[in-house]
Design a protein around this motif. Structure first.
Motif, PDB file in Angstrom:
ATOM      1  N   GLU A   1      -3.188  12.111   4.301  1.00 10.53           N
ATOM      2  CA  GLU A   1      -4.315  12.098   5.121  1.00 10.53           C
ATOM      3  C   GLU A   1      -5.526  11.121   4.446  1.00 10.53           C
ATOM      4  OE1 GLU A   1      -5.724  16.206   6.303  1.00 10.53           O
ATOM      5  OE2 GLU A   1      -4.464  16.481   4.441  1.00 10.53           O
ATOM      6  N   ASP A   2      -6.393  10.568   5.482  1.00  4.98           N
ATOM      7  CA  ASP A   2      -7.306   9.698   4.877  1.00  4.98           C
ATOM      8  C   ASP A   2      -7.043   8.488   3.855  1.00  4.98           C
ATOM      9  OD1 ASP A   2      -8.954  11.408   6.742  1.00  4.98           O
ATOM     10  OD2 ASP A   2      -9.027  12.612   5.121  1.00  4.98           O
ATOM     11  N   ALA A   3      -5.870   7.912   4.255  1.00  3.55           N
ATOM     12  CA  ALA A   3      -5.561   6.957   3.200  1.00  3.55           C
ATOM     13  C   ALA A   3      -6.435   5.820   3.407  1.00  3.55           C
ATOM     14  CB  ALA A   3      -4.267   6.476   3.214  1.00  3.55           C
ATOM     15  N   ARG A   4      -7.063   5.053   2.443  1.00  8.55           N
ATOM     16  CA  ARG A   4      -7.797   4.002   2.498  1.00  8.55           C
ATOM     17  C   ARG A   4      -7.438   3.130   1.476  1.00  8.55           C
ATOM     18  NH1 ARG A   4     -12.313   4.894   5.675  1.00  8.55           N
ATOM     19  NH2 ARG A   4     -12.659   7.014   6.035  1.00  8.55           N
ATOM     20  N   PHE A   5      -7.390   1.966   1.721  1.00 11.74           N
ATOM     21  CA  PHE A   5      -6.931   0.737   0.709  1.00 11.74           C
ATOM     22  C   PHE A   5      -8.151  -0.382   0.981  1.00 11.74           C
ATOM     23  CE2 PHE A   5      -3.283   2.366   3.166  1.00 11.74           C
ATOM     24  CZ  PHE A   5      -2.489   2.651   1.956  1.00 11.74           C
ATOM     25  N   LYS A   6      -8.709  -0.479  -0.433  1.00 10.41           N
ATOM     26  CA  LYS A   6     -10.047  -1.020  -0.467  1.00 10.41           C
ATOM     27  C   LYS A   6      -9.831  -2.225  -1.298  1.00 10.41           C
ATOM     28  CE  LYS A   6     -12.564   3.090  -0.603  1.00 10.41           C
ATOM     29  NZ  LYS A   6     -13.824   3.689  -1.062  1.00 10.41           N
ATOM     30  N   HIS A   7      -8.686  -2.481  -1.871  1.00  6.63           N
ATOM     31  CA  HIS A   7      -8.537  -3.876  -2.799  1.00  6.63           C
ATOM     32  C   HIS A   7      -7.360  -4.098  -2.954  1.00  6.63           C
ATOM     33  CE1 HIS A   7     -12.892  -4.356  -3.467  1.00  6.63           C
ATOM     34  NE2 HIS A   7     -12.905  -3.157  -4.002  1.00  6.63           N
TER      35      HIS A   7
ATOM     36  N   THR B   1      -7.163   2.366  -3.859  1.00  7.69           N
ATOM     37  CA  THR B   1      -6.756   3.197  -2.654  1.00  7.69           C
ATOM     38  C   THR B   1      -7.241   4.497  -3.215  1.00  7.69           C
ATOM     39  OG1 THR B   1      -4.862   1.828  -2.839  1.00  7.69           O
ATOM     40  CG2 THR B   1      -4.434   3.751  -1.767  1.00  7.69           C
ATOM     41  N   GLU B   2      -7.274   5.218  -1.880  1.00 11.32           N
ATOM     42  CA  GLU B   2      -7.555   6.825  -2.143  1.00 11.32           C
ATOM     43  C   GLU B   2      -6.790   7.530  -0.893  1.00 11.32           C
ATOM     44  OE1 GLU B   2     -11.546   7.815  -2.511  1.00 11.32           O
ATOM     45  OE2 GLU B   2     -11.926   6.311  -0.762  1.00 11.32           O
ATOM     46  N   ALA B   3      -6.435   8.683  -1.073  1.00 10.10           N
ATOM     47  CA  ALA B   3      -5.984   9.488  -0.160  1.00 10.10           C
ATOM     48  C   ALA B   3      -5.709  11.045  -0.355  1.00 10.10           C
ATOM     49  CB  ALA B   3      -4.447   8.984   0.298  1.00 10.10           C
TER      50      ALA B   3
ATOM     51  N   LYS C   1      -6.521   9.094  -6.269  1.00 10.79           N
ATOM     52  CA  LYS C   1      -7.273   7.915  -6.365  1.00 10.79           C
ATOM     53  C   LYS C   1      -6.388   6.937  -7.200  1.00 10.79           C
ATOM     54  CE  LYS C   1     -11.253   9.610  -7.867  1.00 10.79           C
ATOM     55  NZ  LYS C   1     -12.451   9.734  -8.425  1.00 10.79           N
TER      56      LYS C   1
ATOM     57  N   GLY D   1       0.832  -1.263   0.071  1.00 12.53           N
ATOM     58  CA  GLY D   1      -0.064  -0.185  -0.118  1.00 12.53           C
ATOM     59  C   GLY D   1       0.776   1.021  -0.008  1.00 12.53           C
TER      60      GLY D   1
END
Length: 143
Positions: A90-96, A132-134, A123, A57
């Protein structure tokens, strides 16, 4: 569109840490879209994870930042004399998970750009699905 040779004129990164293969679109100060072909030959797959390769990631975040760096550097004079530095994630998200054979498309939109500091919404997508988005903040400095 920028190919790898043109990207290397803008970014200081080199193999194995240059994580962008092509820039598909640039709207200076507004938006940049980049591409990375994820191959089974990537060095990080040797240890992450043997028998179950997943792109780390942090490297997806780094690739998004490199695309953002290209976009932000297109807004300055003499970009070859500048370097983008991370200032905040900030606000890092790992979705797949991202696997060998995937093609990552990075969509980066400039949220704020002021005095060499750029904040972007980034994104990473595979097959049109966000993986992934941040929100990233980068500082443009002299080399």
């Amino acid at each position: 569109m920028l190919d790898i040779n043109e990207i290397q004129k803008i970014l200081p990164h080199r193999y194995p840490f240059l994580l962008v293969d092509r820039i598909l679109e640039v709207q200076p100060g507004k938006k940049v879209v980049g591409l990375k072909n994820v191959t089974a030959n990537e060095q990080f797959f040797n240890g992450h994870f043997p028998g179950h390769p997943i792109m780390p990631g942090v490297l997806i975040i780094e690739a998004m930042a490199q695309v953002a760096g290209v976009g932000l550097l297109t807004t300055v004079d003499n970009p070859e004399e500048k370097v983008p530095y991370f200032a905040r994630i900030e606000d890092a998200r790992f979705k797949h998970p991202v696997k060998p054979g995937d093609q990552l498309i990075f969509e980066v939109e400039v949220v704020k750009l002021r005095r060499g500091i750029g904040k972007v919404a980034a994104k990473a997508l595979v097959d049109g699905e966000i993986v992934t988005e941040a929100t990233l903040t980068c500082a443009i400095q002299d080399k």
